[in-house]
Design a protein around this motif. Structure first.
Motif, mmCIF file in Angstrom:
data_model
loop_
_atom_site.group_PDB
_atom_site.id
_atom_site.type_symbol
_atom_site.label_atom_id
_atom_site.label_comp_id
_atom_site.label_asym_id
_atom_site.label_seq_id
_atom_site.Cartn_x
_atom_site.Cartn_y
_atom_site.Cartn_z
ATOM 1 N N ALA A 17 49.174 -17.428 -38.034
ATOM 2 C CA ALA A 17 48.906 -17.497 -39.480
ATOM 3 C C ALA A 17 50.221 -17.477 -40.260
ATOM 4 C CB ALA A 17 48.015 -16.333 -39.901
ATOM 5 N N ARG A 18 51.128 -16.584 -39.863
ATOM 6 C CA ARG A 18 52.425 -16.500 -40.546
ATOM 7 C C ARG A 18 53.225 -17.785 -40.385
ATOM 8 N NH1 ARG A 18 57.461 -15.518 -38.808
ATOM 9 N NH2 ARG A 18 56.764 -15.035 -36.675
ATOM 10 N N LEU A 19 53.242 -18.330 -39.173
ATOM 11 C CA LEU A 19 54.020 -19.541 -38.897
ATOM 12 C C LEU A 19 53.436 -20.752 -39.624
ATOM 13 C CD1 LEU A 19 54.561 -18.802 -35.124
ATOM 14 C CD2 LEU A 19 56.362 -18.902 -36.857
ATOM 15 N N LEU A 20 52.115 -20.815 -39.717
ATOM 16 C CA LEU A 20 51.493 -21.908 -40.460
ATOM 17 C C LEU A 20 51.876 -21.845 -41.941
ATOM 18 C CD1 LEU A 20 47.945 -21.975 -38.822
ATOM 19 C CD2 LEU A 20 49.602 -23.862 -38.812
ATOM 20 N N GLU A 21 51.950 -20.645 -42.480
ATOM 21 C CA GLU A 21 52.369 -20.498 -43.875
ATOM 22 C C GLU A 21 53.779 -21.050 -44.066
ATOM 23 O OE1 GLU A 21 50.947 -19.582 -46.699
ATOM 24 O OE2 GLU A 21 49.040 -19.502 -45.623
ATOM 25 N N GLU A 22 54.623 -20.926 -43.055
ATOM 26 C CA GLU A 22 56.007 -21.385 -43.168
ATOM 27 C C GLU A 22 56.128 -22.905 -43.128
ATOM 28 O OE1 GLU A 22 58.581 -19.374 -40.437
ATOM 29 O OE2 GLU A 22 58.091 -17.382 -41.220
ATOM 30 N N ILE A 23 55.054 -23.605 -42.756
ATOM 31 C CA ILE A 23 55.082 -25.074 -42.832
ATOM 32 C C ILE A 23 54.102 -25.589 -43.892
ATOM 33 C CG2 ILE A 23 55.865 -25.390 -40.457
ATOM 34 C CD1 ILE A 23 52.965 -26.251 -39.768
ATOM 35 N N GLY A 24 53.705 -24.701 -44.785
ATOM 36 C CA GLY A 24 52.870 -25.142 -45.905
ATOM 37 C C GLY A 24 51.489 -24.535 -45.957
ATOM 38 N N GLY A 25 51.047 -23.901 -44.879
ATOM 39 C CA GLY A 25 49.768 -23.213 -44.880
ATOM 40 C C GLY A 25 48.571 -24.124 -44.667
ATOM 41 N N LEU A 26 47.420 -23.487 -44.530
ATOM 42 C CA LEU A 26 46.172 -24.210 -44.313
ATOM 43 C C LEU A 26 45.582 -24.656 -45.648
ATOM 44 C CD1 LEU A 26 44.488 -21.978 -41.583
ATOM 45 C CD2 LEU A 26 45.786 -24.089 -41.249
ATOM 46 N N GLY A 27 44.778 -25.703 -45.577
ATOM 47 C CA GLY A 27 44.155 -26.237 -46.768
ATOM 48 C C GLY A 27 43.014 -25.365 -47.263
ATOM 49 N N THR A 28 42.618 -25.602 -48.490
ATOM 50 C CA THR A 28 41.498 -24.877 -49.082
ATOM 51 C C THR A 28 40.233 -25.073 -48.243
ATOM 52 O OG1 THR A 28 42.441 -25.195 -51.274
ATOM 53 C CG2 THR A 28 40.104 -24.586 -51.164
ATOM 54 N N GLY A 29 39.591 -23.978 -47.903
ATOM 55 C CA GLY A 29 38.372 -24.055 -47.111
ATOM 56 C C GLY A 29 38.595 -24.026 -45.618
ATOM 57 N N THR A 30 39.854 -24.117 -45.178
ATOM 58 C CA THR A 30 40.167 -24.061 -43.741
ATOM 59 C C THR A 30 40.648 -22.660 -43.399
ATOM 60 O OG1 THR A 30 40.833 -26.384 -43.713
ATOM 61 C CG2 THR A 30 41.539 -25.021 -41.868
ATOM 62 N N THR A 31 40.050 -22.063 -42.401
ATOM 63 C CA THR A 31 40.464 -20.731 -41.958
ATOM 64 C C THR A 31 40.911 -20.790 -40.508
ATOM 65 O OG1 THR A 31 38.187 -20.174 -41.313
ATOM 66 C CG2 THR A 31 38.904 -19.539 -43.539
#
Length: 381
Positions: free
Chosen positions: A362-376
């Motif tokens: 989760a932290r690493l995904l945030e560092e490349i822009g994060g997940l889209g709205t509605g995606t968990t």
């Protein structure tokens, strides 16, 4: 008399005159059966010649298609619908992405295998559509993205968590089952447990040798082909199992590893991990996000495989993607799955804590822009 054998490798055949690479035919002339995503160049493939008698001259030449790596979000989204929604910053990342040298070396390995006589299906040959190096512009976070299919890995044993041989029955149906993965760690002094495969290999060898003696006695009295053939098969099986038992014996007694049915991991080609500590160098244990069907799964690199094989995940991941996946049935036959590796992020290898997998990815995904709205991010149970 000259016999010309043409070897067809899922593609059109061109005589080899030492010419330079030729562009693949336009779409209307594409070879039948090619995956829709494949565009590339056709290059000569000199095939390894087998020994032939002096009176027979065999000329073997062919051409093989080397696919061009996909680089645009539209192409990746077409293969993996929902990818853009899951990773909305991917479009921006792709603008500065570079094709990884791993993509060329991967298809080099495939083409070398074909030249040496190995046979592959079309899906097995075209099992990787791209390998890209991504760099997030604001954080500098590096990632290696590859697009592939998803075969199933059932390997691995951990006697602390699964102590009985029966616990691995679903895993052992795979012909390629191995009891240990590269992601392994030493048993602690206060938590010693006997790996059931130590005794299983010993007992099986004893039974096979007993049966081999019976077969050998029959072969000594009956010199026909049947008993001689069965005797040879027993000898080859015993030899192979004996080598495996000796190879794994010490590690099985002292180490634990990830387990395909319990732990979320993927497998990468054995040439990928290195010790160079370069920005895009990957290692066993690095964290990974797997995107399939609009869902994102947190994983690690758990093992390495063949140089010319891509797209393999543990049974736990595979069944989350496709409940019908087993040790014999793939989760995805086509290149519909996106894998994002975060290089040089591994922690000390130890008994897996899936909540850590969750928080780190989760932290690493945030560092490349994060997940889209509605995606968990998928939460493992």
């Amino acid at each position: 008399m000259i016999l010309l054998r043409t070897f067809l490798l899922m593609l059109s055949i061109l005589p080899f005159f030492g010419c330079s690479k030729q562009q693949q035919p336009p779409p209307q002339e594409r070879a039948a059966g090619l995956p829709e995503w494949v565009e590339g160049t056709s290059e000569p493939l000199p095939l390894k010649k087998s020994a032939t008698p002096a009176y027979l001259q065999v000329q073997k030449t062919a051409s093989v298609i080397r696919p061009e790596p996909l680089r645009k979000i539209e192409a990746l989204e077409k293969l993996n619908p929902g990818l853009f929604s899951a990773l909305p910053q991917l479009t921006e990342l792709l603008r500065t992405a570079e094709v990884s040298p791993k993509f060329k070396s991967f298809y080099d390995a495939k083409i070398s295998a074909l030249a040496a006589g190995e046979s592959m299906s079309t899906d097995d040959y075209f099992d990787c559509a791209t390998v890209l190096h991504l760099t997030a512009p604001t954080t500098g976070r590096k990632a290696v993205l590859f697009q592939s299919d998803m075969d199933v890995d059932t390997d691995g044993t951990d006697p602390v968590r699964l102590a009985r041989l029966q616990d691995y029955d679903d895993a052992r149906i795979s012909r390629s089952f191995q009891p240990l993965l590269a992601y392994s760690w030493a048993q602690s002094a206060g938590q010693q447990a006997a790996n059931p495969f130590v005794q299983y290999y010993a007992d099986t060898l004893t039974k096979l040798r007993t049966l081999h003696k019976q077969v050998s006695d029959e072969a000594a009295h009956d010199h026909g082909y049947i008993w001689q053939s069965v005797q040879k098969q027993f000898e080859e099986t015993i030899s192979a199992l004996d080598r495996r038992a000796k190879y794994y014996d010490e590690d099985l007694r002292t180490r634990r590893s990830l387990v395909g049915s319990l732990d979320p991991f993927i497998v990468v080609p054995q040439t990928w991990p290195d010790r160079l500590k370069l920005p895009f160098s990957v290692q066993v244990g690095d964290f990974v996000a797997v995107i399939a069907g609009g869902k994102v799964y947190p994983c690690v690199i758990g093992d390495t495989g063949g140089d010319a094989k891509m797209g393999e995940a543990s049974l736990k991941v595979a069944q989350a993607v496709n409940p019908k996946a087993t040790g014999r049935n793939s989760a995805a036959d086509n290149v519909t799955v996106t894998y994002v590796i975060f290089p040089q992020t591994r922690l000390a290898m130890a008994a897996p804590d899936l909540s850590v997998f969750q928080s780190e990815v989760a932290r690493l995904l945030e560092e490349i822009g994060g997940l889209g709205t509605g995606t968990t991010l998928h939460r493992w149970q």
